[in-house]
Design an enzyme around this catalytic site. Sequence first.
Site, PDB file in Angstrom:
ATOM      1  N   HIS A 173       0.715  -1.352   0.085  1.00 23.67           N
ATOM      2  CA  HIS A 173      -0.106   0.014   0.018  1.00 23.67           C
ATOM      3  C   HIS A 173       0.875   1.268  -0.107  1.00 23.67           C
ATOM      4  O   HIS A 173       0.548   2.239   0.820  1.00 23.67           O
ATOM      5  CB  HIS A 173      -0.896  -0.068   1.333  1.00 23.67           C
TER       6      HIS A 173
HETATM    7  C1  LIG Z   1      -0.404  -7.323  -4.784  1.00 24.13           C
HETATM    8  C2  LIG Z   1      -1.301  -6.311  -4.330  1.00 24.13           C
HETATM    9  C3  LIG Z   1      -2.115  -6.607  -3.303  1.00 24.13           C
HETATM   10  C4  LIG Z   1      -2.977  -5.282  -3.096  1.00 24.13           C
HETATM   11  N1  LIG Z   1      -4.165  -5.626  -2.147  1.00 24.13           N
HETATM   12  C5  LIG Z   1      -5.039  -4.867  -2.242  1.00 24.13           C
HETATM   13  C6  LIG Z   1      -6.483  -4.883  -1.362  1.00 24.13           C
HETATM   14  O1  LIG Z   1      -6.770  -6.084  -1.349  1.00 24.13           O
HETATM   15  N2  LIG Z   1      -7.467  -3.717  -1.412  1.00 24.13           N
HETATM   16  C7  LIG Z   1      -6.876  -2.837  -1.426  1.00 24.13           C
HETATM   17  O2  LIG Z   1      -7.692  -1.788  -1.464  1.00 24.13           O
HETATM   18  N3  LIG Z   1      -5.628  -2.423  -1.995  1.00 24.13           N
HETATM   19  C8  LIG Z   1      -4.804  -3.457  -2.317  1.00 24.13           C
HETATM   20  N4  LIG Z   1      -3.769  -3.082  -2.890  1.00 24.13           N
HETATM   21  C9  LIG Z   1      -3.332  -1.670  -3.236  1.00 24.13           C
HETATM   22  C10 LIG Z   1      -4.065  -1.020  -4.361  1.00 24.13           C
HETATM   23  O3  LIG Z   1      -4.002  -1.918  -5.450  1.00 24.13           O
HETATM   24  C11 LIG Z   1      -3.419   0.384  -4.743  1.00 24.13           C
HETATM   25  O4  LIG Z   1      -3.250   1.246  -3.667  1.00 24.13           O
HETATM   26  C12 LIG Z   1      -3.791   1.226  -5.852  1.00 24.13           C
HETATM   27  O5  LIG Z   1      -3.866   0.144  -7.126  1.00 24.13           O
HETATM   28  C13 LIG Z   1      -3.178   2.529  -5.905  1.00 24.13           C
HETATM   29  O6  LIG Z   1      -3.630   3.082  -7.225  1.00 24.13           O
HETATM   30  P1  LIG Z   1      -3.076   4.093  -8.002  1.00 24.13           P
HETATM   31  O7  LIG Z   1      -3.852   4.887  -8.983  1.00 24.13           O
HETATM   32  O8  LIG Z   1      -2.303   5.347  -7.083  1.00 24.13           O
HETATM   33  O9  LIG Z   1      -1.807   3.427  -8.821  1.00 24.13           O
HETATM   34  P2  LIG Z   1      -1.741   2.154  -9.486  1.00 24.13           P
HETATM   35  O10 LIG Z   1      -3.145   1.502  -9.478  1.00 24.13           O
HETATM   36  O11 LIG Z   1      -0.474   1.145  -9.143  1.00 24.13           O
HETATM   37  O12 LIG Z   1      -1.756   2.730 -11.168  1.00 24.13           O
HETATM   38  C14 LIG Z   1      -0.562   3.169 -11.604  1.00 24.13           C
HETATM   39  C15 LIG Z   1      -0.372   3.089 -13.288  1.00 24.13           C
HETATM   40  O13 LIG Z   1       0.316   3.586 -13.827  1.00 24.13           O
HETATM   41  C16 LIG Z   1       1.207   2.809 -14.771  1.00 24.13           C
HETATM   42  N5  LIG Z   1       2.427   3.704 -14.946  1.00 24.13           N
HETATM   43  C17 LIG Z   1       3.496   3.672 -14.186  1.00 24.13           C
HETATM   44  N6  LIG Z   1       4.515   4.519 -14.601  1.00 24.13           N
HETATM   45  C18 LIG Z   1       4.130   4.782 -15.879  1.00 24.13           C
HETATM   46  C19 LIG Z   1       4.671   5.437 -16.901  1.00 24.13           C
HETATM   47  N7  LIG Z   1       5.843   6.143 -16.723  1.00 24.13           N
HETATM   48  N8  LIG Z   1       3.961   5.533 -17.870  1.00 24.13           N
HETATM   49  C20 LIG Z   1       2.810   5.171 -18.173  1.00 24.13           C
HETATM   50  N9  LIG Z   1       2.131   4.400 -17.161  1.00 24.13           N
HETATM   51  C21 LIG Z   1       2.726   4.279 -15.878  1.00 24.13           C
HETATM   52  C22 LIG Z   1       1.110   1.531 -13.978  1.00 24.13           C
HETATM   53  O14 LIG Z   1       1.684   0.493 -14.997  1.00 24.13           O
HETATM   54  C23 LIG Z   1       0.142   1.359 -13.315  1.00 24.13           C
HETATM   55  O15 LIG Z   1      -0.891   0.528 -14.329  1.00 24.13           O
HETATM   56  C24 LIG Z   1      -2.649  -4.077  -3.347  1.00 24.13           C
HETATM   57  C25 LIG Z   1      -1.814  -3.625  -4.215  1.00 24.13           C
HETATM   58  C26 LIG Z   1      -1.044  -4.854  -4.763  1.00 24.13           C
HETATM   59  C27 LIG Z   1       0.207  -4.415  -5.822  1.00 24.13           C
END
Ligand SMILES: Cc1cc2nc3c(=O)[nH]c(=O)nc-3n(C[C@H](O)[C@H](O)[C@H](O)COP(=O)(O)OP(=O)(O)OC[C@H]3O[C@@H](n4cnc5c(N)ncnc54)[C@H](O)[C@@H]3O)c2cc1C
Length: 517
Positions: A456
Amino acid sequence: MAEKNYGSYDYIIAGAGAAGCVIATRLVTNTNGKVLLLEAGGAVINVPSMEAPTKWVHNIGSEVDYQFEYAPSPLLNNRAIPLACGKILGGGGSINGMLFARGHQMDYDGWSKAGNTGWDYQSVLPLFTKMEMWEGGQSAWHGAHGSIRVERAKELHITDTAFIEAAKSFGMPYLADSNVPSPEGVGPESMNVRDGRRCSSATAYLKPLMYAGKENLTVLTGAKVLKLNFSGTRCTGLSFMVKDRSYSADVTGEVILSAGAINTPRVLMLSGVGPQAELTRLGIPVVANLPGVGQNFQDHPMACGVCFEANRLLPPPNNNLGGSLAFWKSRKEFASPDLMFLNIQVPFVTPAIAAKYSPSPNSFVITPSLVRPQSRGYVRMKTARHDGPMEIQPNFLSEKADREALIDAVEIALQIAEQPAFKAIVKSRVAPAPLDPLDRSSIMEFLKDACNSYNHPVGTCAMGTGSDSVVNSRLQVNGIAGLRIADASIMPTITSANTFAPSVMIGEFASRVITGK
Ligand SMILES: Cc1cc2nc3c(=O)[nH]c(=O)nc-3n(C[C@H](O)[C@H](O)[C@H](O)COP(=O)(O)OP(=O)(O)OC[C@H]3O[C@@H](n4cnc5c(N)ncnc54)[C@H](O)[C@@H]3O)c2cc1C
């Protein structure tokens, strides 16, 4: 090779993760703007590891995981602790454990009290209800007409039933719904699952739009954003790479950076936005000196080691390998719970614990975690290369308060395990072993091997009003025009439960503030 121009857009979203997919969907639906959504990962999300709730752990360490690793710390026996992050359409939301938890109302009221107008619980509640298709229908704090189907774990596994009953006899109230404003107690988890399959912001928000063939939406997968482009301090677009080919795209409205808590600060720093001394060290020309970029790193430390062997053959795992959770306070005087406990139906332990205690496959764990950690870490780039190594240091348990609270949490887990409902299904405690000393310093030694990441990461481009803040309460990057950040990196403090639902909410917030709808 020269950059090929990919055209001009009203909005460009960098990163199609939990938040990014929401923003693209809302901008395409609520404006006439031309939208470009760039995602570094691939588009294939209809495979069992990503769809089937029991298979989510197979994503960890696979090609759809960035496979980061925390920098070693002597506090945790210098172990390499893995940090998973999704590299795929939908980001972490496409590979995560699907536990759907908003956190506590005080999380958001705390953000607001720190000066972030519009982020108090009452103001963000409509965004949580808007996203949600809750199994129980519309109510004061649930939504029924949103995209994300949320339902409680079904047909609880024997270990989950035992955990709930044991925690109740330990003294916790029954918590029928973990997404009430002030969750405290033990009960079934809620999951973002529909018809037995993952329901993410990629599948629930973006995909229907892609199938509808909206003319004002362009989604490019396998497209890695390398840097933002500026005219002075106005963001004019960005440069990206598809396979080995370089492109640029121009923006007339704004760029929204949604690359997650590790890659958002990395893209900013690659673009010259970050702490001046760091940028100078890396040889990157400074566009804006923002000392907070990459700082304020937070994650939930989770103890993956309190393990039990069952006294009967356990049924196959179901739901998301769990189905029950508890929120509890390590100190009665705390205003909200600082501890979270999960039952996991399999021996989900760190390699160090596995090597020491060799749990049998017919084992299961209680995983205590800290949901309001005090320790803060950082993210640094070791070189100026876009694919260069990173130093990610969470500083887990560096604060005494965190060490004390996680020791308390292990003690509580062991007390829950002593309750009749739990004892009825346990053959023996595997770890800590029955003869291991259980005084507080021995539990701390145990935690040095058991402490893991809850995956997280948040907080590395924090919203706020001080000199260390990176965005303001409208998510605009300080000192830069035409650039917002909307992902988990903007959280000033980590929410006190899992971070997917809050990240979707941040995507909804950004959409509302951009479109006014
Ligand atoms: C294994 C795992 C288990 C988890 N379990 C849970 C759970 O059960 N419940 C829960 O609430 N949360 C869980 N989480 C946490 C939750 O998924 C994250 O907090 C959430 O996805 C964060 O969202 P975000 O939009 O900040 O980033 P992300 O969802 O990480 O999205 C960022 C995106 O940007 C893309 N990206 C990065 N750099 C670049 C670039 N330079 N150019 C283009 N694209 C790029 C990435 O590929 C990704 O697709 C878990 C996470 C993981 C990895």
